[in-house]
Structures are given as C-alpha cells and as structure tokens.
Design an enzyme around this catalytic site. Structure first.
Site, PDB file in Angstrom:
ATOM      1  N   HIS A 121       9.055  -3.597  -6.741  1.00  0.00           N
ATOM      2  CA  HIS A 121       8.433  -3.356  -8.062  1.00  0.00           C
ATOM      3  C   HIS A 121       9.458  -2.783  -9.045  1.00  0.00           C
ATOM      4  O   HIS A 121       9.080  -2.030  -9.954  1.00  0.00           O
ATOM      5  CB  HIS A 121       7.265  -2.363  -7.967  1.00  0.00           C
ATOM      6  CG  HIS A 121       6.160  -2.765  -7.042  1.00  0.00           C
ATOM      7  ND1 HIS A 121       5.162  -3.634  -7.404  1.00  0.00           N
ATOM      8  CD2 HIS A 121       5.882  -2.375  -5.768  1.00  0.00           C
ATOM      9  CE1 HIS A 121       4.311  -3.773  -6.390  1.00  0.00           C
ATOM     10  NE2 HIS A 121       4.737  -3.028  -5.388  1.00  0.00           N
ATOM     11  N   ALA A 164       5.231  -2.305   0.186  1.00  0.00           N
ATOM     12  CA  ALA A 164       5.533  -1.387   1.289  1.00  0.00           C
ATOM     13  C   ALA A 164       6.079  -2.131   2.497  1.00  0.00           C
ATOM     14  O   ALA A 164       6.949  -1.628   3.221  1.00  0.00           O
ATOM     15  CB  ALA A 164       4.278  -0.604   1.675  1.00  0.00           C
ATOM     16  N   GLY A 220       0.848  -1.177   0.000  1.00  0.00           N
ATOM     17  CA  GLY A 220       0.000   0.000   0.000  1.00  0.00           C
ATOM     18  C   GLY A 220       0.888   1.232   0.000  1.00  0.00           C
ATOM     19  O   GLY A 220       1.935   1.247  -0.652  1.00  0.00           O
TER      20      GLY A 220
END
Length: 235
Positions: free
Chosen positions: A159, A123, A90
């Site tokens: 990512h 996160a 998130g």
C-alpha cells in the site's frame, strides 16, 4: 525454487475485491491447480468463514477456489499437502502471531522453498519479507518474534503511497521507512503501490503492474522501480 506473487493490496481504487489481481493470479497459477490453501488469520475481525467465502467469491472469476486452513484439524498437514498457498490481508501482527502459535512458520517456508506457489496480498505480502517491521499496521498483539517467512531477502511495504493529507503533521510513509533504514542500514525496503505486485520465479524477480515502485536503503537514497521491470538484483 520459490514461486511467489506478492500483491500490494486486494483492491486498486474503486475496483471490486481482488478484481485487479485476478489476471495476475490466473497467469501465475498453472491450470492444474484448482484449489488453494487459504490462510485467513490476518482477517480475524471479519471471521474466518466469512473471509473464506469472500475470497472464493472473487476466485470464481478465474475458476479457482480456496479452502481455509481453519477447516482442517491439522494445520501443519494442510500446509504440507497444499498445491498452492494464499495468505490474505488484514492485521500483520495478528497474522504472524497465529502463524507462530500454530507452529507454521518453518512449515510454510519449507513448503514454498520446495516450489509450492505462494500468493500474498497486503499482510500476506508483508509476511514474505524478512520481518514485519515495515508493515503499516497497529501492533494489536505481540507475536513471538517479528521475523517473518523470509521468502525474499528484503523488507516489503505494501500500500505504498506518497500522499500526505493537507495540514497533516504526522510522518510520511517515506519518513517512516527512512527511520527503519537508518536503524537497519544493511536492509532494502521495497514499497509496492496499490495495483502492483512483485513476482518471483526462482532467481528472477519482477515488478508487475502499470505503476512504478520504490526501493529504500540507508546511504543509497530512494531508487525508483519502473513499472513491469526486472528487479532480480534485489535477490
């Protein structure tokens, strides 16, 4: 002796939520651990109940379950009594602010450094690094500090991608990380691609998955990490 599984993302390509990660999580956790303390703060926009339900739905595939920390009256005690801890993805800034506001940073660090397994994705993986300064997220809130859990002695960029959209004139991910290394020449940054993870077992660190990763440091250029390789030198 830290035991960490730091996943780049909750999905790879078009896979279902955590589908690609379940075999790694199942292998990482001992059979004796059936319930994991889940910290959903990064996914506040989804709602903590919904986030807990979403993770539980995925974890059914490996006969595990999670209980979200927001269900406990005393979050510090919940961490101290946890058999394992998972922090989901998130917004990294919101996550860190909530960890500081609930006085959980030191408690989680002590708990994990005493061998309690820690799983993070996106996160949650960023949170295991020294700071959150190499997150991809927007700073929608201001935490007390950018210092994170420091469970590994380097920065993490989940990512990670080399993709540059056609006709896009903004900086690439590598250029952004290069700026960080110029400003912090003594720090490594590890870019982990979707579908991959870092796994720490004490003084050993491994890159997991079928794609390579990247390591950035000022003056050393960009170093490639081979898929499924030992990267304990980063510790």
């Amino acid at each position: 002796m830290s035991k960490l599984l730091l996943l780049s993302a909750s999905r790879e390509g078009r896979t279902d939520y955590l589908e690609h990660a379940l075999p790694m999580i199942d292998s990482f956790l001992s059979e004796s651990i059936s319930n994991i303390l889940f910290i959903p703060y990064a996914g506040f926009a989804l709602g903590y109940d919904a986030y807990e339900q979403k993770v539980n739905h995925a974890f059914k595939g490996i006969n595990k379950s999670v209980t979200s920390i927001h269900q406990y009256d005393d979050p510090i005690k919940a961490v101290e009594e946890a058999d394992a801890i998972a922090i989901g993805g998130g917004n990294t800034f919101y996550l860190l602010k909530q960890l500081y506001d609930n006085e959980l940073i030191d408690t989680i660090r002590r708990k994990v450094n005493s061998s309690t397994p820690y799983i993070g994705w996106s996160a949650g993986s960023n949170m295991a690094g020294l700071t959150i300064c190499t997150t991809n997220d927007m700073p929608i809130v201001q935490p007390r500090s950018f210092k994170a859990l420091g469970l590994v002695p380097f920065q993490i960029n989940p990512h990670y991608t080399d993709y540059q959209p056609p006709n896009h004139n903004g900086e690439t991910r590598a250029e952004r990380i290069y700026e960080y290394t110029c400003a912090n020449p003594d720090k490594y940054v590890v870019g982990i691609k979707e579908g991959t993870a870092l796994e720490r077992d004490g003084d050993k660190l491994y890159h997991r998955g079928d794609k390579g990763g990247l390591v950035f440091r000022d003056g050393e250029g960009i170093r490639t990490i081979k898929a499924d390789s030992d990267v304990s030198w980063l510790l």
